[in-house]
Motif scaffolding. Structure first.
Motif, mmCIF file in Angstrom:
data_model
loop_
_atom_site.group_PDB
_atom_site.id
_atom_site.type_symbol
_atom_site.label_atom_id
_atom_site.label_comp_id
_atom_site.label_asym_id
_atom_site.label_seq_id
_atom_site.Cartn_x
_atom_site.Cartn_y
_atom_site.Cartn_z
ATOM 1 N N LEU A 1 44.217 76.857 -3.484
ATOM 2 C CA LEU A 1 43.673 78.179 -3.790
ATOM 3 C C LEU A 1 42.152 78.100 -3.880
ATOM 4 O O LEU A 1 41.570 78.167 -4.955
ATOM 5 C CB LEU A 1 44.274 78.718 -5.085
ATOM 6 C CG LEU A 1 45.752 79.053 -5.035
ATOM 7 C CD1 LEU A 1 46.248 79.482 -6.396
ATOM 8 C CD2 LEU A 1 46.026 80.118 -4.005
ATOM 9 N N THR A 2 41.508 77.967 -2.733
ATOM 10 C CA THR A 2 40.050 77.976 -2.674
ATOM 11 C C THR A 2 39.576 79.410 -2.473
ATOM 12 O O THR A 2 40.368 80.310 -2.183
ATOM 13 C CB THR A 2 39.541 77.088 -1.524
ATOM 14 O OG1 THR A 2 40.001 77.634 -0.285
ATOM 15 C CG2 THR A 2 40.043 75.659 -1.666
ATOM 16 N N ALA A 3 38.287 79.608 -2.608
ATOM 17 C CA ALA A 3 37.731 80.955 -2.444
ATOM 18 C C ALA A 3 37.951 81.470 -1.017
ATOM 19 O O ALA A 3 38.258 82.653 -0.815
ATOM 20 C CB ALA A 3 36.243 80.959 -2.784
ATOM 21 N N LEU A 4 37.815 80.602 -0.034
ATOM 22 C CA LEU A 4 38.014 81.017 1.355
ATOM 23 C C LEU A 4 39.471 81.397 1.617
ATOM 24 O O LEU A 4 39.745 82.414 2.273
ATOM 25 C CB LEU A 4 37.578 79.911 2.314
ATOM 26 C CG LEU A 4 37.687 80.223 3.791
ATOM 27 C CD1 LEU A 4 36.786 81.395 4.160
ATOM 28 C CD2 LEU A 4 37.354 79.012 4.621
ATOM 29 N N ASN A 5 40.413 80.620 1.094
ATOM 30 C CA ASN A 5 41.822 80.944 1.294
ATOM 31 C C ASN A 5 42.207 82.241 0.594
ATOM 32 O O ASN A 5 42.970 83.036 1.124
ATOM 33 C CB ASN A 5 42.700 79.796 0.797
ATOM 34 C CG ASN A 5 42.588 78.577 1.680
ATOM 35 O OD1 ASN A 5 42.084 78.650 2.787
ATOM 36 N ND2 ASN A 5 43.040 77.455 1.168
ATOM 37 N N VAL A 6 41.688 82.451 -0.591
ATOM 38 C CA VAL A 6 41.961 83.704 -1.307
ATOM 39 C C VAL A 6 41.368 84.882 -0.545
ATOM 40 O O VAL A 6 41.978 85.950 -0.458
ATOM 41 C CB VAL A 6 41.427 83.632 -2.751
ATOM 42 C CG1 VAL A 6 41.486 84.992 -3.417
ATOM 43 C CG2 VAL A 6 42.219 82.616 -3.554
ATOM 44 N N LEU A 7 40.199 84.708 0.052
ATOM 45 C CA LEU A 7 39.586 85.771 0.846
ATOM 46 C C LEU A 7 40.423 86.084 2.083
ATOM 47 O O LEU A 7 40.620 87.259 2.426
ATOM 48 C CB LEU A 7 38.164 85.378 1.245
ATOM 49 C CG LEU A 7 37.349 86.409 1.989
ATOM 50 C CD1 LEU A 7 37.113 87.626 1.103
ATOM 51 C CD2 LEU A 7 36.032 85.817 2.439
ATOM 52 N N LEU B 1 50.246 88.603 6.515
ATOM 53 C CA LEU B 1 49.915 87.867 7.735
ATOM 54 C C LEU B 1 48.901 86.765 7.460
ATOM 55 O O LEU B 1 48.935 85.711 8.090
ATOM 56 C CB LEU B 1 49.385 88.829 8.805
ATOM 57 C CG LEU B 1 50.410 89.825 9.342
ATOM 58 C CD1 LEU B 1 49.744 90.776 10.329
ATOM 59 C CD2 LEU B 1 51.562 89.113 9.990
ATOM 60 N N GLY B 2 48.003 86.985 6.514
ATOM 61 C CA GLY B 2 47.057 85.956 6.121
ATOM 62 C C GLY B 2 47.748 84.768 5.480
ATOM 63 O O GLY B 2 47.386 83.618 5.714
ATOM 64 N N VAL B 3 48.762 85.030 4.662
ATOM 65 C CA VAL B 3 49.541 83.952 4.044
ATOM 66 C C VAL B 3 50.266 83.146 5.115
ATOM 67 O O VAL B 3 50.250 81.915 5.099
ATOM 68 C CB VAL B 3 50.554 84.519 3.016
ATOM 69 C CG1 VAL B 3 51.503 83.444 2.531
ATOM 70 C CG2 VAL B 3 49.833 85.144 1.861
ATOM 71 N N ILE B 4 50.888 83.829 6.051
ATOM 72 C CA ILE B 4 51.603 83.151 7.126
ATOM 73 C C ILE B 4 50.644 82.302 7.948
ATOM 74 O O ILE B 4 50.949 81.147 8.283
ATOM 75 C CB ILE B 4 52.348 84.175 8.006
ATOM 76 C CG1 ILE B 4 53.475 84.827 7.205
ATOM 77 C CG2 ILE B 4 52.911 83.518 9.259
ATOM 78 C CD1 ILE B 4 54.112 86.015 7.876
ATOM 79 N N ALA B 5 49.476 82.835 8.256
ATOM 80 C CA ALA B 5 48.488 82.087 9.030
ATOM 81 C C ALA B 5 48.025 80.844 8.265
ATOM 82 O O ALA B 5 47.897 79.756 8.849
ATOM 83 C CB ALA B 5 47.302 82.982 9.379
ATOM 84 N N LEU B 6 47.763 80.971 6.979
ATOM 85 C CA LEU B 6 47.323 79.822 6.176
ATOM 86 C C LEU B 6 48.406 78.760 6.093
ATOM 87 O O LEU B 6 48.122 77.560 6.176
ATOM 88 C CB LEU B 6 46.910 80.265 4.778
ATOM 89 C CG LEU B 6 45.539 80.887 4.642
ATOM 90 C CD1 LEU B 6 45.325 81.368 3.217
ATOM 91 C CD2 LEU B 6 44.463 79.910 5.029
ATOM 92 N N ILE B 7 49.649 79.167 5.917
ATOM 93 C CA ILE B 7 50.737 78.202 5.839
ATOM 94 C C ILE B 7 50.860 77.447 7.163
ATOM 95 O O ILE B 7 51.031 76.226 7.175
ATOM 96 C CB ILE B 7 52.061 78.902 5.458
ATOM 97 C CG1 ILE B 7 51.992 79.360 4.003
ATOM 98 C CG2 ILE B 7 53.256 77.981 5.673
ATOM 99 C CD1 ILE B 7 53.150 80.207 3.559
#
Length: 78
Positions: free
Chosen positions: A53-59, A67-73
């Motif tokens: 949970l970094t600032a970039l990932n939260v952003l 879709l952002g969660v899926i992309a990060l995973i």
């Protein structure tokens, strides 16, 4: 005189329309961001993913939502 009044009326109407549409979009984005952050926390909690949970990932999640969660995973999986 009537032209100025019509101009002010239509200007006020346009401003109200922009505010109403903008408020609807803002509510959708906030809900999408909250749901995305909850999903990211839950997948980390149960061990499906190991996304920090970094600032970039939260952003990314706040802007992209689910879709952002899926992309990060996917990015952290490979």
């Amino acid at each position: 005189m009537i032209e100025e009044l019509l101009f002010l009326f239509f200007l006020l109407l346009a401003i109200l329309l922009v505010v109403k549409v903008g408020w609807g979009v803002l509510k959708y984005l906030v809900a999408n961001a909250i749901i995305g952050l909850i999903i990211l926390w839950f997948t980390n909690w149960i061990g499906i993913s190991d996304v920090p949970l970094t600032a970039l990932n939260v952003l990314v999640v706040a802007i992209g939502g689910i879709l952002g969660v899926i992309a990060l995973i996917i990015v952290y999986w490979f």
